[in-house]
Structures are given as structure tokens and as C-alpha cells.
Scaffold this motif. Structure first.
Motif, PDB file in Angstrom:
ATOM      1  N   GLN A 145      -3.821   0.460   6.448  1.00  0.00           N
ATOM      2  CA  GLN A 145      -3.712   2.085   6.460  1.00  0.00           C
ATOM      3  C   GLN A 145      -5.095   2.760   6.053  1.00  0.00           C
ATOM      4  O   GLN A 145      -5.420   1.841   5.170  1.00  0.00           O
ATOM      5  N   SER A 146      -5.137   3.613   6.519  1.00  0.00           N
ATOM      6  CA  SER A 146      -7.119   5.031   6.647  1.00  0.00           C
ATOM      7  C   SER A 146      -5.888   6.296   6.436  1.00  0.00           C
ATOM      8  O   SER A 146      -5.072   6.373   6.938  1.00  0.00           O
ATOM      9  N   VAL A 147      -7.104   6.850   6.125  1.00  0.00           N
ATOM     10  CA  VAL A 147      -7.223   8.378   6.423  1.00  0.00           C
ATOM     11  C   VAL A 147      -8.777   8.470   6.944  1.00  0.00           C
ATOM     12  O   VAL A 147      -9.574   8.330   7.052  1.00  0.00           O
ATOM     13  N   GLN A 160      -5.601  13.392   1.104  1.00  0.00           N
ATOM     14  CA  GLN A 160      -4.973  12.330   0.798  1.00  0.00           C
ATOM     15  C   GLN A 160      -5.951  10.501   0.883  1.00  0.00           C
ATOM     16  O   GLN A 160      -6.921  10.448   0.802  1.00  0.00           O
ATOM     17  N   GLY A 190     -10.230   2.711   3.349  1.00  0.00           N
ATOM     18  CA  GLY A 190      -8.887   2.529   4.299  1.00  0.00           C
ATOM     19  C   GLY A 190      -8.469   1.311   3.214  1.00  0.00           C
ATOM     20  O   GLY A 190      -9.592   0.781   2.293  1.00  0.00           O
ATOM     21  N   VAL A 191      -7.659   0.689   3.294  1.00  0.00           N
ATOM     22  CA  VAL A 191      -7.259  -0.319   2.440  1.00  0.00           C
ATOM     23  C   VAL A 191      -6.587  -1.495   3.260  1.00  0.00           C
ATOM     24  O   VAL A 191      -5.547  -1.406   4.705  1.00  0.00           O
ATOM     25  N   PRO A 232      -6.154  -6.691  -1.751  1.00  0.00           N
ATOM     26  CA  PRO A 232      -6.123  -6.102  -1.303  1.00  0.00           C
ATOM     27  C   PRO A 232      -7.424  -5.278  -1.620  1.00  0.00           C
ATOM     28  O   PRO A 232      -7.633  -5.152  -2.761  1.00  0.00           O
ATOM     29  N   THR A 233      -8.340  -4.818  -0.012  1.00  0.00           N
ATOM     30  CA  THR A 233      -9.992  -4.209  -0.628  1.00  0.00           C
ATOM     31  C   THR A 233     -10.002  -2.781   0.337  1.00  0.00           C
ATOM     32  O   THR A 233      -9.084  -3.020   1.309  1.00  0.00           O
ATOM     33  N   GLY A 234     -10.648  -1.930  -0.598  1.00  0.00           N
ATOM     34  CA  GLY A 234     -10.877  -0.640   0.303  1.00  0.00           C
ATOM     35  C   GLY A 234     -12.361  -0.870   1.076  1.00  0.00           C
ATOM     36  O   GLY A 234     -13.204  -1.358   0.856  1.00  0.00           O
ATOM     37  N   LEU A 244       1.206  -0.995  -0.139  1.00  0.00           N
ATOM     38  CA  LEU A 244      -0.469  -0.157   0.164  1.00  0.00           C
ATOM     39  C   LEU A 244       0.811   1.178   0.233  1.00  0.00           C
ATOM     40  O   LEU A 244       1.839   1.202   0.178  1.00  0.00           O
ATOM     41  N   VAL A 292      -8.139   4.354  -2.704  1.00  0.00           N
ATOM     42  CA  VAL A 292      -9.404   5.234  -1.497  1.00  0.00           C
ATOM     43  C   VAL A 292      -8.796   6.348  -0.998  1.00  0.00           C
ATOM     44  O   VAL A 292      -8.142   6.875  -0.664  1.00  0.00           O
ATOM     45  N   ASP A 299      -4.326  -5.161   2.802  1.00  0.00           N
ATOM     46  CA  ASP A 299      -3.870  -5.904   1.828  1.00  0.00           C
ATOM     47  C   ASP A 299      -3.810  -6.979   1.760  1.00  0.00           C
ATOM     48  O   ASP A 299      -4.461  -7.360   3.597  1.00  0.00           O
ATOM     49  N   GLY A 355       2.306  -1.195   8.155  1.00  0.00           N
ATOM     50  CA  GLY A 355       1.900  -0.669   6.760  1.00  0.00           C
ATOM     51  C   GLY A 355       0.848  -1.618   5.461  1.00  0.00           C
ATOM     52  O   GLY A 355       0.969  -1.097   5.223  1.00  0.00           O
ATOM     53  N   LYS A 364      -6.445  12.785   8.739  1.00  0.00           N
ATOM     54  CA  LYS A 364      -4.985  12.010   9.425  1.00  0.00           C
ATOM     55  C   LYS A 364      -5.058  10.363   9.020  1.00  0.00           C
ATOM     56  O   LYS A 364      -5.998   9.737   8.847  1.00  0.00           O
ATOM     57  N   HIS A 365      -3.627  10.467   8.823  1.00  0.00           N
ATOM     58  CA  HIS A 365      -3.191   8.842   8.401  1.00  0.00           C
ATOM     59  C   HIS A 365      -3.065   8.329   9.406  1.00  0.00           C
ATOM     60  O   HIS A 365      -2.592   7.933   9.991  1.00  0.00           O
ATOM     61  N   VAL A 386      -4.793   6.671  -0.321  1.00  0.00           N
ATOM     62  CA  VAL A 386      -3.999   5.225  -0.202  1.00  0.00           C
ATOM     63  C   VAL A 386      -4.186   4.162  -1.791  1.00  0.00           C
ATOM     64  O   VAL A 386      -5.141   3.771  -1.140  1.00  0.00           O
TER      65      VAL A 386
END
Lengths: 93, 93
Positions: free
Chosen positions: B13-15, A13, B27-28, B85-87, A2, A26, B30, B10, B3-4, A15
Motif C-alpha cells: 500500500q502507498s500514498v 494519510q 509506501g509499505v 514489512p518494509t517502508g 498493513l 510511512v 508487507d 492490500g 491518493k491511497h 500506511v
């Protein structure tokens, strides 16, 4: 693998990831107005919130609420306006 | 103010953002298997791909393809398995 991306001083922002060989992200667009340039063609789906979009070359702003999508040609761009932070899913086509 | 967030070296990960006073993230996840603990109750919506979910206390894995949601109680948790990988979109309730 990622990858975190940050644009416009952290006001946009995302990912990034790759699934079945296709690049996707996203992300979140914070309140404000931004201009994005496209390299590849892309499809943007609004996941949470709403975006106003004006495609390069157009004078018209159009509203895309959560659950709707728009596509943008490659080597082009678009203005985006968010009145609240808005989540999106972007597919590079 | 976005905010990351990065978890599991890793691999998740999300926002994070806040809209109308509610905390949300996109987010995603993996490829792999991970366990999440919940503080607040949350609703997870799969945006791209598919997740297999096993809620804490259950022995059953259930499949959630893109477009579907599941909810998890607060002070609980769940196992998640992704084969690609999935959102996702997460709302804290």
C-alpha cells in the motif's frame, strides 16, 4: 497486516505496519497546517520535502528538511506546516 | 491531493502525491514476494527495513537496506522480497 489511515479530510494519510514488534507508519502531509496529538512518544523522520514543526508548549517553529528527525514526548503534540506535500516515516517509541 | 493505492490484496500500500510537478509515493511492502511492472523509470529508496530486489532480465537478487536506493528503467519491472514489512519512498523519474 498493513493499515491505511486518513486524517484531516484525507490531507494526511499513512500506511501503518509493525516490524519486530514496533509500530511504524510511512505517510504524507499535504500542503497546510495541522496539529497532531501523541499518545506514545514518537520519532518523525522527514523522507521527502520539508516540515516546519512547533512542539506543544513551545513558541518556536523549527525546520526539518528531508533526512532529519525530531522526537515528540507521549501525551503531547505538535503543529506541523508543509508548503509542499511531504513524506515522513514515524516510529512509535 | 493525496491518493491511497493498494496492490496484491492490500499487501503493498502507498500514498501518492506530487511535489514540484513530480509524482512520488511513500509506501509499505508487507512480508512476501511480489513483482512490479514499471511504466515510467523510477527510483526506490528503502526508508525502513530491507528489500531484496531482482531486476527483470537479471538472475541476481541484491539486498537494499534502509538508506539505500535502486533505479528501474521504464517499461520494465522487478521482483521484490521482504522478510519484514518494509517502508519505501518511490520517485517517478
Amino acid at each position: 497486516m498493513l493499515k491505511h489511515n486518513s486524517y484531516f479530510n484525507g490531507n494526511v494519510q499513512s500506511v501503518g505496519f509493525e516490524r519486530h514488534g514496533r509500530r511504524q507508519t510511512v505517510g504524507v502531509i499535504d500542503t497546510g497546517e495541522f496539529h497532531f496529538s501523541t499518545e506514545a512518544p514518537e520519532r518523525m523522520t522527514v523522507v521527502a520535502g520539508e516540515l516546519a514543526i512547533r512542539i506543544d508548549g513551545s513558541t518556536e517553529w523549527r525546520a526539518y528538511p528531508a533526512g532529519t528527525s525530531f522526537e515528540v514526548a507521549g501525551k503531547s503534540g505538535f503543529d506541523v506546516r508543509a508548503t509542499q506535500p511531504t513524506g515522513y516515516f514515524c516510529e512509535f517509541l
